[in-house]
Design a protein around this motif. Structure first.
Motif, short mmCIF file in Angstrom:
data_model
loop_
_atom_site.label_atom_id
_atom_site.label_comp_id
_atom_site.label_asym_id
_atom_site.label_seq_id
_atom_site.Cartn_x
_atom_site.Cartn_y
_atom_site.Cartn_z
N LEU A 127 2.37 -2.20 -4.92
CA LEU A 127 1.42 -2.40 -6.00
C LEU A 127 0.65 -3.70 -5.84
O LEU A 127 -0.58 -3.75 -6.03
N PHE A 128 1.35 -4.77 -5.47
CA PHE A 128 0.72 -6.09 -5.39
C PHE A 128 0.09 -6.39 -4.02
O PHE A 128 -0.71 -7.31 -3.90
N SER A 129 0.45 -5.62 -2.99
CA SER A 129 -0.03 -5.91 -1.63
C SER A 129 -1.55 -6.00 -1.51
O SER A 129 -2.06 -6.91 -0.85
N PRO A 130 -2.32 -5.08 -2.10
CA PRO A 130 -3.78 -5.19 -1.96
C PRO A 130 -4.34 -6.50 -2.49
O PRO A 130 -5.27 -7.07 -1.90
N PHE A 131 -3.77 -7.01 -3.59
CA PHE A 131 -4.25 -8.26 -4.16
C PHE A 131 -3.88 -9.44 -3.26
O PHE A 131 -4.66 -10.39 -3.10
N VAL A 132 -2.69 -9.37 -2.67
CA VAL A 132 -2.25 -10.44 -1.76
C VAL A 132 -3.13 -10.45 -0.51
O VAL A 132 -3.58 -11.50 -0.06
N ARG A 133 -3.39 -9.27 0.05
CA ARG A 133 -4.24 -9.17 1.24
C ARG A 133 -5.63 -9.74 0.97
O ARG A 133 -6.22 -10.41 1.83
N LEU A 134 -6.13 -9.46 -0.21
CA LEU A 134 -7.47 -9.95 -0.56
C LEU A 134 -7.50 -11.47 -0.59
O LEU A 134 -8.43 -12.10 -0.09
N GLN A 135 -6.46 -12.09 -1.16
CA GLN A 135 -6.43 -13.55 -1.22
C GLN A 135 -6.16 -14.17 0.15
O GLN A 135 -6.51 -15.32 0.40
N LEU A 136 -5.54 -13.40 1.04
CA LEU A 136 -5.26 -13.90 2.40
C LEU A 136 -6.40 -13.60 3.37
O LEU A 136 -6.28 -13.86 4.56
N LEU A 137 -7.50 -13.07 2.85
CA LEU A 137 -8.60 -12.65 3.72
C LEU A 137 -9.11 -13.79 4.61
O LEU A 137 -9.34 -13.62 5.80
#
Length: 419
Positions: A127-137
């Motif tokens: 659930l949270f992975s997409p948000f984490v990936r976005l911040q780690l872009l």
């Protein structure tokens, strides 16, 4: 005549510009930029008082032309700007960590039994992975000024997910595994991508940062372990990237010795720079000691670099103080742990070629000193002792004892008796 005219015709691009002239100008510009970077690094070392003992080729050439920096920054800003539109069509309540997280925490606090039965703890990383990936872009662990991922919003927001202030944290609570799971499933794949596409094993700065980061997350997060598939993929990628560098980026020329007699010649300058860049790579590879297995590191560093390039260059050059200093620098990069539990008097089989070269060096300097002054002979004796110490450092006791006995170095023989 027609053939002569055709050969003399200019090579024009679609805009009518001479390609040969443009390529020549671009080459001159790159050479000027390269020399300017070297001059800046040289002045910086002199200013810091660390220029002594430095060799061309050891510098970590991480500087990039201003034009490339500007182009990279523009592209980076464009991607980040586009990333801000990813959740434009999502209701605000479900487009951020802080919007989604309270719903699940309220569920856990109010209906813990159904929360557990629904295996929400297993769903949270996805659930949270997409948000984490976005911040780690834009996160790049190889950059000197890279922000710590543990100081990012996603980490601070999820660090204490599901735990109320003032209440103890139960070790059996599956939500304790949320952060290690995100590091495993998001941070490690991102790091693997950086290793495969960005990391330059020739760069000491990047390699130090990468090694330190891997050490840190391995110590802090239990999911980063040798049994974990994401960790295994990262390590395989690290080894593969180093192998590719050995195959594609390493080159040490073999010039005739007569061409190298002039130390100020372009051939000698180029050879020295290439040799020391290989020594730098050797040190960078061996920084992975303790993370990558010793067998693989020995294959890469000793078989793939020392025996394949460095020793070949040493054997093709004159034996002098410069060559001895090179051997000392090579030996200083080798991990001491490799020699601690060796049985008998022999060193690693991959170092036998180095030992034979050192033995040849001893016989050469001894022969050159024959008939010389007492000062020359004392100097030669000290050089021979220093070479014996190098052999002792790599546990080549059989070679060291042989030299000490053959040349009657009694004080060295007494040193062996104490070992």
């Amino acid at each position: 005549m027609k053939g002569t005219k055709a050969a003399a015709a200019p090579n024009l691009d679609p805009h009518g510009r001479d390609r040969n002239s443009r390529e020549a100008n671009a080459k001159q510009r790159r050479q000027a930029e390269r020399e300017a970077r070297r001059a800046r690094r040289r002045r910086a070392r002199q200013f810091q008082g660390i220029d002594q003992g430095h060799y061309e080729g050891l510098s970590s050439d991480d500087e990039v032309p201003d034009s490339e920096v500007a182009s990279f920054q523009a592209e980076r800003e464009r991607l980040l700007e586009n990333s801000r539109t990813l959740f434009e069509d999502v209701v605000d309540e479900f487009s951020t960590f802080n919007g989604i997280k309270p719903h699940f925490e309220k569920w856990k606090y109010a209906f813990s039994e159904t929360y557990t039965e629904a295996y929400i703890s297993l769903c949270l990383p996805k659930l949270f992975s997409p948000f984490v990936r976005l911040q780690l872009l834009s996160w790049n662990a190889l950059e000197t000024k890279c922000s710590d991922f543990e100081e990012m919003e996603w980490f601070e927001s999820l660090m204490f997910y599901g735990f109320r202030e003032g209440e103890g944290i139960e070790k059996d609570d599956p939500d304790v595994k949320l952060m290690p799971s995100l590091v495993e499933k998001v941070v490690l794949p991102k790091l693997t991508y950086l290793v495969e596409n960005v990391w330059d094993p020739m760069s000491s700065t990047q390699t130090h940062r990468l090694v330190d980061f891997v050490h840190r997350i391995a110590e802090d997060y239990p999911t980063v372990s040798a049994e974990n598939k994401h960790t295994q993929k990262l390590l395989k990628c690290i080894v593969s990237r180093m192998r590719k560098t050995l195959d594609d980026d390493v080159y040490v020329p073999l010039f005739p010795k007569t061409l190298l007699e002039n130390k100020a010649s372009g051939a000698n300058t180029f050879l020295q720079r290439q040799f020391w860049s290989c020594v730098k790579l050797l040190g960078n590879i061996l920084l992975w000691n303790g993370i990558v297995s010793s067998g693989i590191l020995q294959e890469l560093a000793l078989d793939g670099l020392l025996n394949r390039y460095l020793l070949l260059s040493l054997q093709n050059s004159d034996i002098n103080e410069d060559s001895i200093q090179k051997c000392q620098r090579i030996v200083s990069t080798l991990p001491r742990q490799w020699f601690v539990n060796l049985e008998g008097d022999s060193t690693l089989k991959q170092l036998e070629n180095l030992c034979r070269y050192l033995q040849h060096t001893v016989s050469t300097v001894h022969l050159n000193a024959a008939g010389g002054s007492d000062i020359d002979k004392r100097r030669t004796k000290e050089i021979m002792k220093s070479i014996i110490k190098l052999m002792v450092n790599i546990h080549a006791m059989d070679h060291a004892l042989s030299i000490a006995s053959e040349y009657s170095l009694k004080d060295m023989q007494s040193m062996f008796a104490k070992i």
